[in-house]
Design a protein around this motif. Structure first.
Motif, mmCIF file in Angstrom:
data_model
loop_
_atom_site.group_PDB
_atom_site.id
_atom_site.type_symbol
_atom_site.label_atom_id
_atom_site.label_comp_id
_atom_site.label_asym_id
_atom_site.label_seq_id
_atom_site.Cartn_x
_atom_site.Cartn_y
_atom_site.Cartn_z
ATOM 1 N N PHE A 1 0.710 -1.383 0.003
ATOM 2 C CA PHE A 1 0.153 -0.169 -0.267
ATOM 3 C C PHE A 1 1.374 1.338 -0.364
ATOM 4 O O PHE A 1 0.544 2.327 -0.597
ATOM 5 C CB PHE A 1 -0.614 0.301 0.941
ATOM 6 N N LEU A 2 2.127 1.352 0.942
ATOM 7 C CA LEU A 2 2.721 2.589 0.740
ATOM 8 C C LEU A 2 3.631 2.489 -0.466
ATOM 9 O O LEU A 2 3.915 3.256 -1.086
ATOM 10 C CB LEU A 2 3.692 2.541 1.925
ATOM 11 N N ILE A 3 3.708 1.585 -0.664
ATOM 12 C CA ILE A 3 5.160 1.621 -2.212
ATOM 13 C C ILE A 3 3.474 2.367 -3.247
ATOM 14 O O ILE A 3 3.826 3.347 -3.895
ATOM 15 C CB ILE A 3 5.039 0.249 -3.287
ATOM 16 N N ILE A 4 2.746 1.669 -3.033
ATOM 17 C CA ILE A 4 1.436 2.291 -4.189
ATOM 18 C C ILE A 4 1.437 3.835 -3.932
ATOM 19 O O ILE A 4 1.938 4.652 -5.426
ATOM 20 C CB ILE A 4 0.048 2.259 -3.917
ATOM 21 N N ILE A 5 1.158 4.242 -2.665
ATOM 22 C CA ILE A 5 1.110 6.257 -2.528
ATOM 23 C C ILE A 5 1.470 6.456 -3.009
ATOM 24 O O ILE A 5 2.324 7.334 -3.696
ATOM 25 C CB ILE A 5 0.871 6.031 -0.460
ATOM 26 N N THR A 6 3.141 6.007 -2.649
ATOM 27 C CA THR A 6 4.734 6.939 -3.070
ATOM 28 C C THR A 6 4.670 6.831 -4.904
ATOM 29 O O THR A 6 4.800 7.679 -4.798
ATOM 30 C CB THR A 6 5.752 5.385 -2.453
ATOM 31 N N LEU A 7 4.236 5.698 -4.980
ATOM 32 C CA LEU A 7 4.294 5.724 -6.500
ATOM 33 C C LEU A 7 3.799 7.079 -6.891
ATOM 34 O O LEU A 7 4.328 7.896 -8.383
ATOM 35 C CB LEU A 7 4.282 4.682 -7.780
ATOM 36 N N ASN A 8 2.441 7.394 -6.530
ATOM 37 C CA ASN A 8 1.396 8.350 -6.843
ATOM 38 C C ASN A 8 2.007 9.911 -6.386
ATOM 39 O O ASN A 8 1.113 10.703 -7.009
ATOM 40 C CB ASN A 8 -0.218 7.912 -6.052
ATOM 41 N N PHE A 9 3.108 9.456 -5.555
ATOM 42 C CA PHE A 9 3.355 11.024 -4.892
ATOM 43 C C PHE A 9 4.656 11.514 -5.842
ATOM 44 O O PHE A 9 5.290 12.481 -6.728
ATOM 45 C CB PHE A 9 4.120 10.423 -3.818
ATOM 46 N N ILE A 10 5.547 10.136 -6.296
ATOM 47 C CA ILE A 10 6.899 10.793 -7.560
ATOM 48 C C ILE A 10 6.487 10.473 -9.189
ATOM 49 O O ILE A 10 6.802 11.863 -9.842
ATOM 50 C CB ILE A 10 7.409 8.614 -7.248
ATOM 51 N N VAL A 11 5.204 9.802 -9.571
ATOM 52 C CA VAL A 11 5.054 10.040 -11.017
ATOM 53 C C VAL A 11 5.049 10.980 -12.111
ATOM 54 O O VAL A 11 5.925 11.632 -12.027
ATOM 55 C CB VAL A 11 3.984 9.130 -11.214
ATOM 56 N N PRO A 12 4.072 11.957 -10.903
ATOM 57 C CA PRO A 12 3.905 13.244 -11.563
ATOM 58 C C PRO A 12 4.835 14.431 -11.006
ATOM 59 O O PRO A 12 5.375 15.706 -11.985
ATOM 60 C CB PRO A 12 2.885 13.908 -10.447
ATOM 61 N N ARG A 13 6.089 14.282 -10.723
ATOM 62 C CA ARG A 13 6.729 14.780 -10.315
ATOM 63 C C ARG A 13 7.797 14.868 -10.411
ATOM 64 O O ARG A 13 9.324 15.087 -11.271
ATOM 65 C CB ARG A 13 7.589 14.983 -8.336
ATOM 66 N N LEU A 14 8.033 13.660 -11.698
ATOM 67 C CA LEU A 14 8.766 12.957 -12.828
ATOM 68 C C LEU A 14 9.017 13.410 -13.448
ATOM 69 O O LEU A 14 9.174 13.609 -14.539
ATOM 70 C CB LEU A 14 9.339 11.586 -12.619
ATOM 71 N N LEU A 15 7.638 14.546 -14.062
ATOM 72 C CA LEU A 15 6.993 14.827 -15.616
ATOM 73 C C LEU A 15 8.003 16.494 -15.557
ATOM 74 O O LEU A 15 7.883 16.719 -14.757
ATOM 75 C CB LEU A 15 5.378 14.983 -15.377
ATOM 76 N N PRO A 16 8.701 16.086 -16.471
ATOM 77 C CA PRO A 16 8.734 17.795 -17.021
ATOM 78 C C PRO A 16 8.422 19.083 -16.391
ATOM 79 O O PRO A 16 7.260 18.895 -16.830
ATOM 80 C CB PRO A 16 9.075 17.136 -18.507
ATOM 81 N N GLY A 17 9.461 18.932 -16.452
ATOM 82 C CA GLY A 17 8.528 21.032 -15.596
ATOM 83 C C GLY A 17 7.604 20.619 -14.509
ATOM 84 O O GLY A 17 7.889 20.217 -13.437
ATOM 85 N N ASP A 18 7.228 22.075 -14.154
ATOM 86 C CA ASP A 18 7.065 21.634 -12.609
ATOM 87 C C ASP A 18 5.269 21.422 -12.177
ATOM 88 O O ASP A 18 4.086 20.811 -13.648
ATOM 89 C CB ASP A 18 6.176 23.092 -12.829
ATOM 90 N N PRO A 19 5.276 20.226 -12.164
ATOM 91 C CA PRO A 19 4.459 18.489 -12.079
ATOM 92 C C PRO A 19 2.711 19.932 -12.437
ATOM 93 O O PRO A 19 2.066 18.926 -12.687
ATOM 94 C CB PRO A 19 4.397 18.330 -10.717
ATOM 95 N N LEU A 20 1.938 20.832 -11.668
ATOM 96 C CA LEU A 20 1.335 21.113 -11.231
ATOM 97 C C LEU A 20 0.569 21.722 -12.886
ATOM 98 O O LEU A 20 -0.375 21.571 -13.138
ATOM 99 C CB LEU A 20 1.111 22.165 -10.927
ATOM 100 N N SER A 21 2.079 22.586 -13.721
ATOM 101 C CA SER A 21 1.524 22.717 -15.414
ATOM 102 C C SER A 21 1.124 21.188 -16.171
ATOM 103 O O SER A 21 0.883 21.806 -17.185
ATOM 104 C CB SER A 21 2.764 23.721 -15.631
ATOM 105 N N ALA A 22 2.294 20.747 -15.404
ATOM 106 C CA ALA A 22 2.838 19.232 -16.566
ATOM 107 C C ALA A 22 0.772 18.531 -16.532
ATOM 108 O O ALA A 22 0.374 18.514 -17.636
ATOM 109 C CB ALA A 22 3.735 18.648 -16.083
ATOM 110 N N ILE A 23 1.142 18.669 -14.824
ATOM 111 C CA ILE A 23 -0.475 17.624 -15.116
ATOM 112 C C ILE A 23 -2.048 18.842 -15.614
ATOM 113 O O ILE A 23 -2.784 18.474 -15.906
ATOM 114 C CB ILE A 23 -0.882 17.352 -13.894
ATOM 115 N N TYR A 24 -1.975 19.743 -14.802
ATOM 116 C CA TYR A 24 -3.250 21.016 -15.304
ATOM 117 C C TYR A 24 -3.271 21.661 -16.190
ATOM 118 O O TYR A 24 -3.983 22.064 -17.243
ATOM 119 C CB TYR A 24 -3.699 21.377 -14.123
ATOM 120 N N GLY A 25 -1.899 21.164 -16.866
ATOM 121 C CA GLY A 25 -1.696 22.798 -18.038
ATOM 122 C C GLY A 25 -1.446 23.968 -17.697
ATOM 123 O O GLY A 25 -2.937 24.301 -17.139
#
Ligand code: SF4
Lengths: 526, 322
Positions: B12-36
């Motif tokens: 369960f912890l691994i799943i949560i952690t992945l959920n935390f890491i993946v958006p932060r690995l996207l190029p640029g600021d995760p917020l704008s990477a995710i939402y535009g």
């Protein structure tokens, strides 16, 4: 109650049970004994009508009559009504026969039905001294002995008419064994029991009648006590000899060879040490012999050597007064006595080295008229004083070969082969170095083996051993005694073992005779 | 058992952690990477606040992580721009359908597979066994979406006897009982497809286990005891056959069932998680995808956990192995 007529069972082409017939009375306990692989469990399963469940290619012919019904012929639903209510069974393999996912209570209560309360189950479990507090345990939580007890309780819970016990004591320690046997006896009072076991102790203490099975055939059958105290069939004797009973002092002996399935002749003939030509060709039928039923062409173990009323005196001094006894095939009779009690005189009379005053010596049931080459090829003697019993002018080869030459067997190559073979048999080297060495270079133990080899080279049936080990160190003596024991197992030698040492006599003998003032007395072994 | 629970917590912890890491690995600021970039600018202050609170990008990473975990437990999974709703609300409105569909599918197919497997194994080699075995092997070759499409075309389009889209008839304005009936009618085709997809594997496992069970010595004893056939078949052989079935099914079941269900939902436009994920992918609605995956993963874990428990209950010997 149960009558089996001409039952034949085979798996594929392998015949497991051959033409078996017997009857079991309604309050009788019969033991079926035999080595594993002789078809005991197959017999048990066939009575439960479970053979087809066990093996797809089982074919059965003959009749298994339980009361009026023939179990081989009734339909499965009717069989279901007989099972456990009328015929129950204690299976062997207590370690995995119970259902691992059901508690003991569940497994017994599915027999008694849910409506009955558990008190009868508890009572039964208590009777077999199963720890009742553990009634809700799963099989894996119990010791093997406890499981075995639960199986016994299960078999008797519905009060069936016939109980089949397949190795009911195999996983119990001796104390528990004694207890469960007496419980089984109590529980079996009003019913028929067929006990199937290789444990002779259990068979002896539980059954009234014993049936000895070999290769799917009954070879001997009769009252249990009679069979155990005086087995007539060579196989039965072999079984008893290999079983470490408390009342036996002789070293354990096996049965030579391995059990194999024999199609023609006596099923035991490849392993039997007294088989004759007919044994190979014709199957013996079960015949009555003095209260026993026996399947043997020779009427059971034959007496090899018999003394009838032998008398001898020197100068009006009675040395032997009416000495009579028998030595059976494959049997060691210990002859104990102080020096001067006439032991050696007796041995010399047997060997024809001394005239007897009266009486008769019988060899293989025929009176001995002449002590000729024929006699000596069948009876040989080992003397007390090993050093003086071989000429030191002969090398070992010639010394061992000498009896052959006396018997006018002169083909030297054959003789050498025979010598080598017999030397190997007595655990001596058979290389050139050894063969051409001289007896006086050998140690006492080695020399004694040479003497034994020399006595065996004619394949005698009887060996008269006069204090054969008295000159040997104890450790070497032990080895020589073991050797004699093994030779007897392989060749079925009848041995008269003359000694003054009661300890040695107890260790080697099946029976002990004491010669005292020229009179033979039977000695108990313990 | 304690060891098992522990490994579930780790997973369960691994799943949560992945959920935390993946958006932060996207190029640029995760917020704008995710939402535009533009979308973010257009958002109202309140929504932006809500989104920011899930990321806390101004804080150190460790704190971000802790806050991430806390916000997940609070149910804050981000905001769907497309649906204009918090992700958690979306998930909660879709997931019950998935649970019902998959739960029923699992229950029916397992029960069916076990019963057919027991009967088949008991009669090994007889005509009944051969027939069932053939059918099961035949159907086990079909992937879920194909099976779904077949049913959709046959029953929904050609025969036109069952609805094949959605979970209810739109704007029907029916009475309560009518609604339930309508709901059930809509359930039939997706459920049937699922049952057809899932039954063969539990059937084959049970049949195999049964074939080895009936050779066990305790079956000989049960027969000797003169028990009724049905009692031996189910109480003894069947009962023991469930143990290997449970162990083998355990790990596979969660993932296979889940993906199967998601595909079937998409085929029948059934408003469950499958459809939600599918639509969010089409719309590039990343927060929803992310949140849905978190829930799906947790659901799979939960199923596996249930299997593990049942396995222990089935085999009394296991307790001692731990
Ligand atoms: S003597 Fe012959 S018939 Fe008797 S047991 Fe030996 S082999 Fe069989």
């Amino acid at each position: 109650m149960l009558e089996i007529r001409n039952l034949n069972i085979s798996y594929g082409s392998k015949k497991i049970i051959k033409d078996l017939s017997f009857e079991l009375g309604s309050r009788e306990i019969i033991a079926v004994v035999g080595e594993s692989g002789t078809g005991k469990t197959t017999l048990a399963l066939s009575i439960m009508g479970l053979l087809s469940q066990q093996s797809g290619d089982a074919s059965v012919s003959g009749e298994i009559l339980f009361g009026e019904t023939d179990i081989c012929r009734i339909r499965e639903p009717d069989l279901r009504l007989l099972r456990w209510k009328r015929i129950s069974m204690v299976f062997q393999n207590a370690d995995n026969i119970l259902n691992p996912t059901m508690t003991i209570y569940q497994q017994i209560s599915e027999l008694t039905g849910k409506n009955r309360d558990g008190s009868s189950i508890r009572e039964m479990l208590a009777t077999v001294s199963f720890p009742v507090s553990r009634i809700n345990a799963y099989p894996h939580q119990l010791s093997i002995g406890e499981r075995q007890k639960a199986l016994v309780a299960m078999a008797y819970i519905l009060k069936p008419d016939l109980v089949i016990l397949d190795e009911p004591t195999s996983s119990l320690d001796p104390d528990a064994r004694v207890k469960i046997i007496s419980t089984i006896k109590k529980l079996s009072r009003d019913r028929a029991v067929l006990l199937v076991t290789h444990d002779l102790g259990t068979a002896r203490s539980l059954s009234e009648k014993t049936m000895v099975l070999y290769g799917g055939d009954i070879v001997e059958m009769g009252p249990t006590e009679k069979i155990f105290s005086g087995p007539r069939h060579p196989y039965t004797r072999g079984l008893i000899r290999s079983y470490p009973g408390m009342d036996r002092t002789k070293d354990l002996q096996g049965i030579r060879g391995k059990a194999e399935f024999i199609e023609t002749g006596c099923p035991f003939h490849p392993r039997c040490t007294q088989s004759i030509d007919i044994c190979r060709l014709l199957k013996p039928v079960l015949k009555e012999y003095g209260g026993l039923k026996l399947a043997c062409h020779r009427g059971g173990i034959i007496p090899m050597l018999e003394m009838r009323d032998i008398r001898k005196s020197y100068n009006k001094n009675n040395v032997l007064e009416s000495v009579s006894f028998k030595i059976y095939e494959g049997e060691t009779v210990g002859l104990l006595g102080k020096s001067g009690s006439g032991k050696t005189t007796l041995a010399r009379i047997i060997m024809g080295l001394l005239e007897k005053d009266a009486g008769e010596v019988y060899l293989e049931e025929e009176p001995v008229k002449k002590w000729d080459a024929g006699f000596y090829s069948r009876v040989q003697m080992i003397f007390q004083d090993v050093r003086s019993s071989v000429s030191h002018r002969l090398n070992i080869l010639d010394a061992v070969m000498e009896p052959l030459v006396i018997q006018k067997k002169v083909n030297r190559t054959d003789n050498i082969t025979a010598v080598k073979k017999v030397l190997t048999e007595v655990e001596l080297p058979s290389d050139e170095n050894f063969l051409y060495g001289y007896p006086h270079h050998l140690s006492g133990g080695e020399l004694q083996r040479v003497i034994i080899a020399r006595a065996l080279i004619l394949s005698p049936r009887v060996l008269i051993a006069d204090e054969p080990t008295s000159f040997l160190d104890p450790s070497i003596q032990a080895k020589v005694l073991k050797l004699l024991n093994r030779l007897q197992e392989d060749r079925g030698l009848g041995i008269l073992f003359i000694t003054h040492d009661p300890g040695v006599a107890r260790k080697v003998s099946d029976r002990i005779l004491r010669l005292d003032e020229g009179i033979i007395k039977n000695e108990r072994l313990n | 058992m304690r060891k098992k629970c522990f490994s579930y917590i780790i997973a369960f912890l691994i799943i949560i952690t992945l959920n935390f890491i993946v958006p932060r690995l996207l190029p640029g600021d995760p917020l704008s990477a995710i939402y535009g970039e533009e979308v973010l600018l257009k958002l109202s202050g309140e929504t932006r606040e809500y989104i920011n609170s899930t990321y806390n990008l101004d804080r150190p990473v460790a704190i971000q992580y802790v806050l991430h975990v806390i916000s997940i437990f609070r149910g804050n999974l981000g905001y769907s721009i497309y649906y204009k709703k918090p992700v958690i609300e979306l998930v909660f409105s879709y997931i019950p359908y998935t649970i019902i569909l998959m739960g029923l599918g699992m229950l029916i197919s397992t029960a069916l597979g076990i019963v057919l497997g027991i009967e088949s194994g008991w009669r090994r080699g007889k005509r009944y066994d051969r027939f069932i075995l053939f059918m099961m092997i035949f159907f086990s070759g079909f992937p879920a979406f194909f099976m779904g499409a077949c049913f959709l075309i046959i029953f929904g389009v050609i025969l036109d006897i069952l609805p094949f889209q959605g979970a209810k008839t739109a704007y029907s304005g029916m009475a309560a009982s009518g609604i339930t009936f309508d709901f059930l009618r809509h359930l039939i085709l997706p459920l049937l497809s699922l049952v057809f997809v899932f039954t063969p594997s539990s059937y084959l496992l049970t049949r195999n286990a049964m074939i080895s069970s009936i050779k066990e010595p305790y079956i000989l004893l049960a027969k000797a005891k003169g028990l009724k056939d049905i009692r031996i078949r189910y109480g003894h052989a069947g009962r023991n056959s469930l143990i290997p079935v449970a162990t083998h099914t355990g790990v596979r079941l969660g993932t296979v069932m889940m993906t199967g269900t998601l595909f079937i939902e998409i085929i029948f436009s059934y408003p469950g998680m499958g459809t939600l994920i599918y639509n969010s992918i089409l719309n590039r609605d990343y927060p929803v995808i992310q949140g849905s995956f978190l829930f799906v993963a947790v659901l799979v874990l939960l199923i596996n956990f249930l299997m593990d428990i049942s396995y222990v209950r089935l085999d009394p010997r296991i307790e001692y192995a731990y």
